[in-house]
Scaffold this motif. Sequence first.
Motif, short mmCIF file in Angstrom:
data_model
loop_
_atom_site.label_atom_id
_atom_site.label_comp_id
_atom_site.label_asym_id
_atom_site.label_seq_id
_atom_site.Cartn_x
_atom_site.Cartn_y
_atom_site.Cartn_z
N GLY A 1 -10.86 -24.75 28.66
CA GLY A 1 -10.95 -25.52 29.89
C GLY A 1 -9.74 -25.48 30.79
O GLY A 1 -9.75 -26.06 31.88
N ARG B 1 -5.88 -28.32 33.19
CA ARG B 1 -4.45 -28.04 33.07
C ARG B 1 -4.15 -26.67 33.68
O ARG B 1 -4.89 -25.72 33.47
N GLN C 1 -2.45 -27.43 22.82
CA GLN C 1 -3.26 -28.62 22.59
C GLN C 1 -2.46 -29.71 21.89
O GLN C 1 -2.54 -30.89 22.24
N HIS D 1 -6.77 -33.84 26.79
CA HIS D 1 -7.65 -32.72 27.12
C HIS D 1 -6.89 -31.59 27.81
O HIS D 1 -5.82 -31.78 28.38
N LEU D 2 -7.47 -30.39 27.76
CA LEU D 2 -6.90 -29.23 28.45
C LEU D 2 -7.65 -28.90 29.74
O LEU D 2 -7.19 -28.05 30.51
N ILE D 3 -8.79 -29.52 29.95
CA ILE D 3 -9.59 -29.22 31.14
C ILE D 3 -8.79 -29.54 32.39
O ILE D 3 -8.28 -30.65 32.58
N LEU E 1 -9.33 -25.68 17.66
CA LEU E 1 -9.97 -26.34 18.79
C LEU E 1 -11.48 -26.26 18.64
O LEU E 1 -12.03 -25.16 18.43
N ARG F 1 -16.49 -25.70 22.83
CA ARG F 1 -17.04 -26.48 23.94
C ARG F 1 -18.52 -26.21 24.08
O ARG F 1 -18.99 -25.09 23.92
#
Length: 366
Positions: free
Chosen positions: A211, A170, A345, A166-168, A362, A365
């Motif tokens: 995110g 980061r 990603q 996940h990128l949330i 992507l 969301r």
Amino acid sequence: MADVQAALRSLGLLAATDGAAADTADGAEVYDSATEIAVRHFQQVRGLSVDGRVGEETYRALSEARWSLGDRLLHHDLERPVRGDDVTNLQERLLELGYDAGRANGIFGPETEAGLRAFQRDYGLTPDGTCGPATLRALRQLGRKVTGGRPQLLRQSASFVDSGPHLIGRRIVVDPGHGGTDPGVTSGETTEADLVLDLARRIEGQLAAAGATVYLTRGRDQDPTPAERTAFANDARADLFISLHLDEHTSEHARGVASYYFGTGSGTSSTVGERFADLARREVVARTGMLDLGGYPKTWDLLRMTRMPAVRLDCGYLSHPVDRLLLLDARLRSTVASAVLAAVQRLFLPADADPPTGTFVLPNRR
């Protein structure tokens, strides 16, 4: 100039008669063609910009190259960090023995001190974090413990796989080059500083929507030094550092996209940085049709001083009419931003879930 030529001679890059034979009438040494060739060769093998000029980075690299492991005591100095090839040798030795000494960047920082102390404790030495005669003897008596690949690769790859896809949350620092009174490359009223700032803001928006927490190193009126840019990223404890630039050349054929990561060209490199540089460049090329110029290891301070994987992405040549036309198109810059998002990603995806270049989108969301 005398100290530069002396350093080049000590490295075997300049004959004893070169340079000195070009003395002026008052005895001062001059920068002759032999010296320029030697400087260019040194820059090439050290991963510096090959321009034949002895600027700040080249002069510092020459000074660092004169140190061999054992020439002096090595320790961590917070105010004036010890730098040199001897530090690089120490870091590489600790890494080969399985100790985390941080990146082998030739700078004795807190990670190197921690790795050295751990080695000293395990070997029954006083864990003072100073590399002196006793520690050197111990290092030379031991063989490498890490097998199956470069220790940096094993450690960095494991860290990224364990952190999840996940990128949330980061932290990513995007660095638009130049700025303020430094416009960078120019073409008429178009400046590199303005275009890469616009591109950085588009990347910021797309990463934030995915995110990630994104920081820009500058606004329109600032021009931080490389040291300030890397310090900003280190203070932010970023997971990634992305520096954006454009290029120019006198050749009418020069065009395309290149990427750079920290590395000496002789095996010491940021392996995650190398992978991300490759991902980002190939995603941009696949989505824009621009020419792929490849990825290259460099020891620029902008890549060397960061404590996280760092990449410089050169997104085209303002001096080339086709590249310039593409870069002036806002839709193309949004496409480049999407390419960088896809590369970020993909960096965190496991190998079995990594899609082909140019295909990753992507999901929105909710």
